[in-house]
Design an enzyme around this catalytic site. Structure first.
Site, mmCIF file in Angstrom:
data_model
loop_
_atom_site.group_PDB
_atom_site.id
_atom_site.type_symbol
_atom_site.label_atom_id
_atom_site.label_comp_id
_atom_site.label_asym_id
_atom_site.label_seq_id
_atom_site.Cartn_x
_atom_site.Cartn_y
_atom_site.Cartn_z
ATOM 1 N N GLU A 124 35.433 37.698 36.370
ATOM 2 C CA GLU A 124 36.331 38.551 37.151
ATOM 3 C C GLU A 124 37.013 39.581 36.246
ATOM 4 O O GLU A 124 37.175 39.349 35.041
ATOM 5 C CB GLU A 124 37.400 37.650 37.807
ATOM 6 N N ASN B 182 37.049 36.891 49.457
ATOM 7 C CA ASN B 182 37.441 35.850 48.494
ATOM 8 C C ASN B 182 38.771 35.247 48.912
ATOM 9 O O ASN B 182 39.722 35.979 49.227
ATOM 10 C CB ASN B 182 37.606 36.446 47.091
ATOM 11 N N GLU B 183 38.856 33.958 48.913
ATOM 12 C CA GLU B 183 40.106 33.229 49.202
ATOM 13 C C GLU B 183 40.880 33.917 50.327
ATOM 14 O O GLU B 183 42.043 34.309 50.154
ATOM 15 C CB GLU B 183 40.947 33.072 47.933
ATOM 16 N N TYR C 89 39.916 23.519 41.946
ATOM 17 C CA TYR C 89 40.427 23.525 40.575
ATOM 18 C C TYR C 89 41.063 22.183 40.232
ATOM 19 O O TYR C 89 41.689 21.543 41.086
ATOM 20 C CB TYR C 89 41.462 24.632 40.397
ATOM 21 N N GLU D 67 34.190 28.705 42.571
ATOM 22 C CA GLU D 67 35.209 28.630 41.511
ATOM 23 C C GLU D 67 35.533 27.153 41.307
ATOM 24 O O GLU D 67 35.964 26.478 42.257
ATOM 25 C CB GLU D 67 36.483 29.388 41.899
ATOM 26 N N GLN E 105 36.199 30.490 34.187
ATOM 27 C CA GLN E 105 35.374 31.676 34.221
ATOM 28 C C GLN E 105 34.616 31.776 32.892
ATOM 29 O O GLN E 105 34.832 30.965 32.013
ATOM 30 C CB GLN E 105 36.226 32.912 34.433
HETATM 31 O O1 AHR Z 1 39.954 32.417 38.850
HETATM 32 C C1 AHR Z 1 41.218 33.019 38.943
HETATM 33 C C2 AHR Z 1 41.649 33.224 40.376
HETATM 34 O O2 AHR Z 1 41.746 31.980 40.994
HETATM 35 C C3 AHR Z 1 40.694 33.976 41.253
HETATM 36 O O3 AHR Z 1 40.871 35.336 41.215
HETATM 37 C C4 AHR Z 1 41.031 33.476 42.619
HETATM 38 O O4 AHR Z 1 39.947 33.560 43.499
HETATM 39 C C5 AHR Z 1 41.547 32.082 42.376
HETATM 40 O O5 AHR Z 1 42.734 31.855 43.020
#
Ligand code: AHR
Length: 493
Positions: free
Chosen positions: A25, A173-174, A244, A302, A353
């Site tokens: 990103e 995204n999200e 995450y 992610e 990432q």
């Molecule tokens: O990976 C960092 C951020 O985490 C990304 O931009 C977003 O999609 C997520 O909240």
């Protein structure tokens, strides 16, 4: 002693290479000062991309790379990143990050990087601040045949006559958060609106559209989305969700630090990471309940450990940069094993990432560029890509303090058996058995193991954590060292 059975006759599915995918990103130091140093930099580069990183990334056979975000995608105007005069803009992350977006890396540069490392591209489309027509135009610019349209000619003037190969397009995204704060039903309607025009391009020029999915275990989102899409929308080829692993200390209420390998930090991290398996099963079963399992295969675009900022080489200058230790290596192995074991449900996964950010494979700054323990796990597991996943069963494997994570696959007459010992303190004895087929008992193994769990690589000591190749005799139990990762290649006789 534990026993691990690799069930040769119990086949799960072919492991999509895309499960071994990545994410880059425009955030913090991922692109600028990370993978990109600029064409005029004294740092060795290939058309602006850090040469050392290009070489090492290529080595692990990256299957797919997601770009340009993340949240950044939802404010991205693709026109800023083409042609000669590129504007400087506020980045989505500018309030938290000190960088402005120079747009030096745009569509052409990113695709050049993908081509030089041999990875497929996965573009995340902005759906909250552009129109469906603008989305369609970016696709036309990228995909239209040579010389066919005004946008294809513009692409040619910018140095690329032939269309780019972009097989995957994320629709937002999200969108439950940074991507418009939508409800699942509202997003599903937006999905229908955008995908109608986007599909109009992919129908002729190829490509798969991926719907934006849930935050972790938000099953309500998946229900809402699947319900609306099942009634009318068939222009969908996958559904993302993000997961995450960041865990708070119950006493301090603060997230455990990157290098905190105390018993509580370690096992809380392992348990949270293991929770992704439940999320995979439930999101997929909801898709099944709506008869959408073929259209909504999972794209975990992610994932990774998200520790507090500041432990990386730039000490917080790069947003979300963190050190990566054996704790992250074991979590990587645990995730990849889970993905292999559910390869019938998952079409792609992208670790967040690639460089200088969250659960990264590279840490780079100025002339320095090192690989993290996570990189080594991807290297050790890479031959799972495209192989046939087989079920593994470990006996007596319930206690997290001495648990083994495992998966196995078969390709070209060889099994790859990958293992992680989740125990912080205990070595585990393990006998490996492949019933129903005769195999060579002498096997080659790659082992990532350190005495201390918080061991990590630094610019001063870049090889503190690196795998060792050893030979193992499968007629005897193996010793899996505490908090270690092992990959064993076993030949069929
Ligand atoms: O990976 C960092 C951020 O985490 C990304 O931009 C977003 O999609 C997520 O909240």
């Amino acid at each position: 002693m534990k026993k691990l059975h690799v069930l040769y006759h119990d086949r799960i599915s072919t492991i999509a290479p895309e499960i071994y995918g990545h994410f880059s990103e425009h955030i913090g130091g991922v692109i600028y000062d990370g993978i990109w140093v600029g064409k005029d930099s004294p740092i060795p580069n290939v058309r602006g991309f850090r040469k050392d990183l290009v070489k090492k990334f290529k080595r692990i056979k990256p299957a797919v790379l997601r770009w340009p975000g993340g949240c950044f995608a939802e404010t991205y105007n693709w026109r800023d990143g083409i042609g000669k005069d590129r504007p400087t803009r506020l980045n989505w992350w500018t309030p938290y990050d000190h960088r402005y977006e120079s747009n030096e890396v745009g569509t052409h540069e990113f695709m050049d990087f993908c081509e030089m490392v041999g990875t497929k591209a996965y573009f995340a489309m902005n759906i909250t601040s552009i129109t469906p027509m603008q989305a369609r135009e970016w696709m036309e610019y990228c995909l239209a045949p040579k010389g066919s349209t005004t946008l294809a000619l513009e692409r040619e003037r910018n140095g690329r006559a032939e269309p780019f190969d972009i097989p995957y397009w994320g629709v937002g995204n999200e969108n439950w958060g940074g991507g418009g704060n939508m409800t699942p039903e509202f997003y599903a309607l937006e999905y229908r609106r955008f995908s109608t025009l986007m599909r109009n391009i992919t129908r002729d020029l190829g490509g798969t559209l991926i719907a934006g999915g849930a935050d972790g275990k938000d099953y309500n989102w998946t229900h809402g989305l699947a319900k609306v899409l099942s009634t009318s929308e068939k222009h969908v080829g996958g559904m993302s969700f993000h997961y995450y692993t960041g865990v708070k200390d119950p006493l301090t209420k603060k997230k455990y630090e990157a290098l905190d390998c105390s018993e509580s930090a370690w096992y809380a991290t392992m348990e949270k990471a293991e929770g992704i398996e439940d999320a995979i099963k439930r999101h997929y079963s909801i898709a099944q309940a709506y008869g959408m399992e073929d259209k909504l295969k999972l794209v975990i675009d992610e994932w990774g450990c998200w520790h507090p900022d500041g432990s990386g080489p730039t000490k917080g200058y790069n947003l979300f940069e963190q050190q990566s230790s054996m704790k992250d290596a074991v979590v990587t192995a645990l995730h990849l094993n889970i993905f292999n074991n559910h390869s019938d449900k998952i079409m792609m996964a992208n670790v967040a990432q690639l460089c200088n950010n969250i659960h990264c494979l590279f840490l780079a700054n100025k002339e320095n560029c090192i690989t993290t323990p996570t990189y080594h796990v991807f290297d050790m597991f890479k031959e799972h890509q495209g192989a046939l996943a087989l079920k593994t069963v470990a006996e007596e494997n319930d206690d997290i303090t001495e648990k083994i994570s495992s998966s196995a696959s078969l390709k070209d007459g060889k099994f790859l058996i990958t293992l992680a010992n989740l125990s912080l303190e205990k070595d585990v004895e393990l006998s490996v058995d492949v019933p129903g087929i005769s195999v060579d008992e002498e096997a080659e193994a790659s082992v990532l193991s350190t005495e201390k769990a918080d061991a990590h690589n630094t610019f001063a000591e870049p090889e503190a954590v690196t795998p060792q190749v050893v030979f193992v005799d499968l007629s005897k139990p193996l010793t899996l060292k505490k908090h270690s990762v092992t990959a064993i290649t076993v030949k069929i006789k």
